[in-house]
Design a protein around this motif. Sequence first.
Motif, PDB file in Angstrom:
ATOM      1  N   ASN A 134      -0.340   4.868   4.083  1.00 34.60           N
ATOM      2  CA  ASN A 134       0.743   4.226   4.815  1.00 34.60           C
ATOM      3  C   ASN A 134       1.973   4.056   3.938  1.00 34.60           C
ATOM      4  O   ASN A 134       1.904   4.231   2.721  1.00 34.60           O
ATOM      5  CB  ASN A 134       0.272   2.846   5.307  1.00 34.60           C
ATOM      6  N   THR A 135       3.088   3.709   4.584  1.00 32.29           N
ATOM      7  CA  THR A 135       4.317   3.395   3.849  1.00 32.29           C
ATOM      8  C   THR A 135       4.359   1.896   3.589  1.00 32.29           C
ATOM      9  O   THR A 135       4.201   1.104   4.519  1.00 32.29           O
ATOM     10  CB  THR A 135       5.535   3.823   4.698  1.00 32.29           C
ATOM     11  N   ASN A 136       4.538   1.515   2.320  1.00 33.87           N
ATOM     12  CA  ASN A 136       4.545   0.086   1.961  1.00 33.87           C
ATOM     13  C   ASN A 136       5.801  -0.279   1.178  1.00 33.87           C
ATOM     14  O   ASN A 136       6.238   0.493   0.310  1.00 33.87           O
ATOM     15  CB  ASN A 136       3.332  -0.243   1.078  1.00 33.87           C
ATOM     16  N   TYR A 148      -7.671  -1.235   6.769  1.00 31.85           N
ATOM     17  CA  TYR A 148      -7.349  -0.349   7.896  1.00 31.85           C
ATOM     18  C   TYR A 148      -8.481   0.596   8.290  1.00 31.85           C
ATOM     19  O   TYR A 148      -8.383   1.277   9.306  1.00 31.85           O
ATOM     20  CB  TYR A 148      -6.009   0.352   7.630  1.00 31.85           C
ATOM     21  N   THR A 153       4.335  -2.994   5.907  1.00 35.68           N
ATOM     22  CA  THR A 153       3.600  -1.732   6.034  1.00 35.68           C
ATOM     23  C   THR A 153       4.009  -1.027   7.311  1.00 35.68           C
ATOM     24  O   THR A 153       4.033  -1.636   8.391  1.00 35.68           O
ATOM     25  CB  THR A 153       2.070  -1.988   6.044  1.00 35.68           C
ATOM     26  N   ASP A 164      -6.011  -3.761   2.345  1.00 39.08           N
ATOM     27  CA  ASP A 164      -6.246  -2.456   2.973  1.00 39.08           C
ATOM     28  C   ASP A 164      -7.481  -2.475   3.887  1.00 39.08           C
ATOM     29  O   ASP A 164      -8.450  -1.747   3.656  1.00 39.08           O
ATOM     30  CB  ASP A 164      -6.391  -1.382   1.882  1.00 39.08           C
ATOM     31  N   GLY A 216      -0.851   3.898  -3.131  1.00 34.75           N
ATOM     32  CA  GLY A 216      -1.316   4.076  -1.761  1.00 34.75           C
ATOM     33  C   GLY A 216      -1.206   5.526  -1.342  1.00 34.75           C
ATOM     34  O   GLY A 216      -0.417   6.292  -1.913  1.00 34.75           O
TER      35      GLY A 216
END
Length: 316
Positions: A36-38, A218, A51, A216, A33
């Motif tokens: 974002n932070t996952n 987004y 997320t 995803d 990715g």
Amino acid sequence: MAVFTPVSPDEARAFIDGYDLGGLTAIAPIAEGVQNTNFRLETGAGRKVLTLFEGAPDDDDLRFCLGLTDHLAGRDYPAARVERDSQGRRLGRLNGRSAAVVDWVEGHGLLHPTPADHRTAGAALARLHLAAADYTATRPDPMGPDAWVSLLARCEAATADLAADNPDRAMTLALRPILDRALALRTGGLPSGPIHADYFPDNVLFSGGAVSGVIDFYFGCTGPLAWDLATALNAWTFDAVGARDDIAHAAFLDGYNTVRPLMPAETAALPALGAASALRFTLTRLHDRLHHDPAWLVTPKDPQPFFRRIGVWERG
Ligand SMILES: Nc1ncnc2c1ncn2[C@@H]1O[C@H](COP(=O)(O)OP(=O)(O)O)[C@@H](O)[C@H]1O
Ligand SMILES: N[C@@H](CCOP(=O)(O)O)C(=O)O
């Protein structure tokens, strides 16, 4: 490396206690990715993804995207169901970021899809369009024409002092007439609805030859369905340097058409949509390279292969 915002086990446990998931048993960062932070979570209710949304996106936009993936999951489409917290909210707040918990979907993105995989991915995109059609929320495309104009302006400013033969300056200068052509594109008569808008191979997980998960959402928004298809063709049916793979292209289109046959107007619009969509990804990649913050730990993607796609679509 896609952990921009650290979350300790205690912080994650306290956050997950706000959901009816039987508590958190393990947490591990997800390395893939770019945005974002996952984290991968193990909970009493199974494996989940946590997320944290980076870059301060608008919460209403996130609600559109989370609502879309949840809507699709509710239509038996392989998208992740979104957990609601004990107060019924899909969107929470953790360590200064908006945050969400979604189901883990099995599978892997394909590095070397076969023509059969292209057909399968095309069919799955068409099914997404049909299953999303009755999702009533709307969101303008955040990467639509207004964004292209400001991205190019920022590329022009960043390269203004470079020599005309500098590769980034040369690409920036070449994009101006391409942008003017893309801005003249009229899509009002094409079927429109909720679209993924980033249907790249890394966002389409396969297992056993079938699509097991689309993730995803987004960049998800409301737009012409053929725009989403043009983006997917750009993502799936060109090689690493930007040459079109005609077999992959035909297979992807065939898969799409078997589920949702294109209208003649959509087929006619595809080359112009393909060029404009390739412009959109050229611009974001060029912009991100020119405005790269080394602290961001993510290598910017090369705009050149998408720049070449523009020429392929325009030459026909
Ligand atoms: N629902 C999910 N199920 C399984 N893996 C997921 C899920 N969501 C994300 N991932 C994993 O996390 C990675 C990054 O997710 P992604 O949404 O593409 O992040 P980014 O928007 O930061 O690029 C994916 O490549 C995949 O490995
Ligand atoms: N697909 C886009 C970049 C968006 O990254 P993602 O990891 O969120 O899909 C590109 O290739 O430029």
